[in-house]
Design a protein around this motif. Structure first.
Motif, short mmCIF file in Angstrom:
data_model
loop_
_atom_site.label_atom_id
_atom_site.label_comp_id
_atom_site.label_asym_id
_atom_site.label_seq_id
_atom_site.Cartn_x
_atom_site.Cartn_y
_atom_site.Cartn_z
N GLY A 20 0.40 -6.64 -19.08
CA GLY A 20 0.88 -5.54 -18.26
C GLY A 20 0.91 -5.93 -16.80
O GLY A 20 0.40 -6.99 -16.41
N THR A 21 1.49 -5.06 -16.00
CA THR A 21 1.61 -5.29 -14.56
C THR A 21 0.63 -4.41 -13.82
O THR A 21 0.57 -3.20 -14.04
CB THR A 21 3.04 -4.98 -14.09
OG1 THR A 21 3.95 -5.84 -14.80
CG2 THR A 21 3.18 -5.23 -12.60
N VAL A 22 -0.15 -5.05 -12.95
CA VAL A 22 -1.13 -4.33 -12.13
C VAL A 22 -0.55 -4.18 -10.74
O VAL A 22 -0.22 -5.17 -10.07
CB VAL A 22 -2.46 -5.10 -12.07
CG1 VAL A 22 -3.47 -4.38 -11.18
CG2 VAL A 22 -3.03 -5.30 -13.48
N PRO A 23 -0.37 -2.94 -10.26
CA PRO A 23 0.20 -2.75 -8.92
C PRO A 23 -0.76 -3.16 -7.82
O PRO A 23 -1.95 -2.84 -7.86
CB PRO A 23 0.48 -1.24 -8.87
CG PRO A 23 -0.47 -0.64 -9.86
CD PRO A 23 -0.67 -1.67 -10.93
N ARG A 24 -0.25 -3.92 -6.85
CA ARG A 24 -1.05 -4.36 -5.70
C ARG A 24 -0.23 -4.24 -4.44
O ARG A 24 1.01 -4.35 -4.48
CB ARG A 24 -1.53 -5.80 -5.88
CG ARG A 24 -2.49 -5.98 -7.04
CD ARG A 24 -3.15 -7.33 -7.04
NE ARG A 24 -4.17 -7.44 -8.06
CZ ARG A 24 -4.98 -8.48 -8.21
NH1 ARG A 24 -4.86 -9.52 -7.39
NH2 ARG A 24 -5.89 -8.50 -9.15
N ALA A 25 -0.90 -4.03 -3.32
CA ALA A 25 -0.20 -3.82 -2.05
C ALA A 25 0.65 -5.02 -1.65
O ALA A 25 1.72 -4.87 -1.07
CB ALA A 25 -1.21 -3.49 -0.96
N HIS A 26 0.17 -6.24 -1.96
CA HIS A 26 0.87 -7.45 -1.56
C HIS A 26 1.76 -8.01 -2.67
O HIS A 26 2.20 -9.16 -2.60
CB HIS A 26 -0.12 -8.52 -1.10
CG HIS A 26 -1.21 -8.79 -2.10
ND1 HIS A 26 -2.33 -8.00 -2.19
CD2 HIS A 26 -1.34 -9.75 -3.04
CE1 HIS A 26 -3.12 -8.48 -3.16
NE2 HIS A 26 -2.54 -9.53 -3.68
N GLY A 27 1.99 -7.22 -3.71
CA GLY A 27 2.86 -7.66 -4.80
C GLY A 27 2.23 -7.44 -6.15
O GLY A 27 1.03 -7.71 -6.33
N ASP A 28 3.00 -6.92 -7.08
CA ASP A 28 2.47 -6.65 -8.41
C ASP A 28 2.05 -7.94 -9.11
O ASP A 28 2.62 -9.00 -8.89
CB ASP A 28 3.52 -5.92 -9.26
CG ASP A 28 3.81 -4.52 -8.74
OD1 ASP A 28 3.06 -4.06 -7.85
OD2 ASP A 28 4.78 -3.91 -9.21
N LEU A 29 1.05 -7.80 -9.99
CA LEU A 29 0.49 -8.96 -10.70
C LEU A 29 0.59 -8.70 -12.19
O LEU A 29 0.16 -7.64 -12.67
CB LEU A 29 -0.97 -9.17 -10.30
CG LEU A 29 -1.73 -10.31 -11.00
CD1 LEU A 29 -1.15 -11.66 -10.62
CD2 LEU A 29 -3.21 -10.25 -10.65
#
Length: 217
Positions: A20-29
């Motif tokens: 899955g994709t984890v949302p992050r301020a500097h870009g999703d992971l």
């Protein structure tokens, strides 16, 4: 990859890998997570329901009772499918209360049960002991199954080092203490089953502890 042997009465460990994709301020992971299903033909527990609840529920054989969904820590990728798995199996969710602030960012309801250091849960003929291992998060826990010669470490211990301590709620010195005092005191042949990637063995990791301390991560 080391893998625990079934217990004499048939308790076994199964791995379900979800992505899955984890949302992050500097870009999703994008992450792949290990969900562990521990049990016999009649009952099981689920450890770390991440990303895809439908795939996890589908992997549990029809007719098996899910006694609990255990959470090693409250990071998004380890809890984002807990609600779906609990709804699909009617199992209670267990979380250490020190990670409630992470849980509350994702769920409007409280976990069903609190994890406490030293508490035990039984599935089939196997007992899981809760080890509170803070550092990656304040409420990080591992689950030790002596009968399987295995410990489920979440993001506390991986092959080659501890979990990340880059967040403001994590601490490198604390995770080192947890690994040294709670995990490296387990029998050397204990198999380490982490929240991501491959497994390892305590005897393989323990000699590297000072190297990890010296490098600082």
């Amino acid at each position: 990859m080391p893998h625990p042997s079934p217990s004499p009465a048939g308790v076994r460990v199964e791995r379900v890998v979800t992505a899955g994709t984890v949302p992050r301020a500097h870009g999703d992971l994008t992450l792949e997570n290990n969900t562990w299903v521990v049990g016999d033909d009649d009952e099981c527990v689920v450890i770390d329901a991440g990303h895809d609840g439908r795939a996890i529920v589908k992997a549990i054989a029809r007719g098996r009772r899910v006694k609990a969904v255990l959470v090693t820590h409250g990071h998004f990728d380890h809890i984002d499918a807990v609600g779906e798995v609990c709804d699909g199996t009617r199992a209670p969710a267990y979380l250490h209360p020190a990670d409630r602030f992470l849980w509350d960012d994702h769920y409007p309801v409280t976990p069903d049960e609190d994890l406490a250091d030293g508490a035990t849960l039984t599935v089939g003929d196997v007992e899981l002991t809760v080890l509170h291992t803070p550092g990656h998060t304040p409420g990080s826990c591992c689950f030790h199954a002596p009968a399987l010669a295995a410990v489920f470490t979440g993001d506390t211990l991986f092959p080659g080092g501890p979990g990340a301590t880059r967040n403001d709620h994590s601490d490198f010195a604390t995770i080192i203490d947890s690994i040294r005092d709670r995990l490296f005191t387990l029998p050397p042949d204990t198999i380490v089953l982490p929240g991501h990637g491959d497994s390892t063995v305590i005897s393989r990791e323990a000699p590297q502890l000072q190297e990890w301390v010296d490098r600082g991560w």
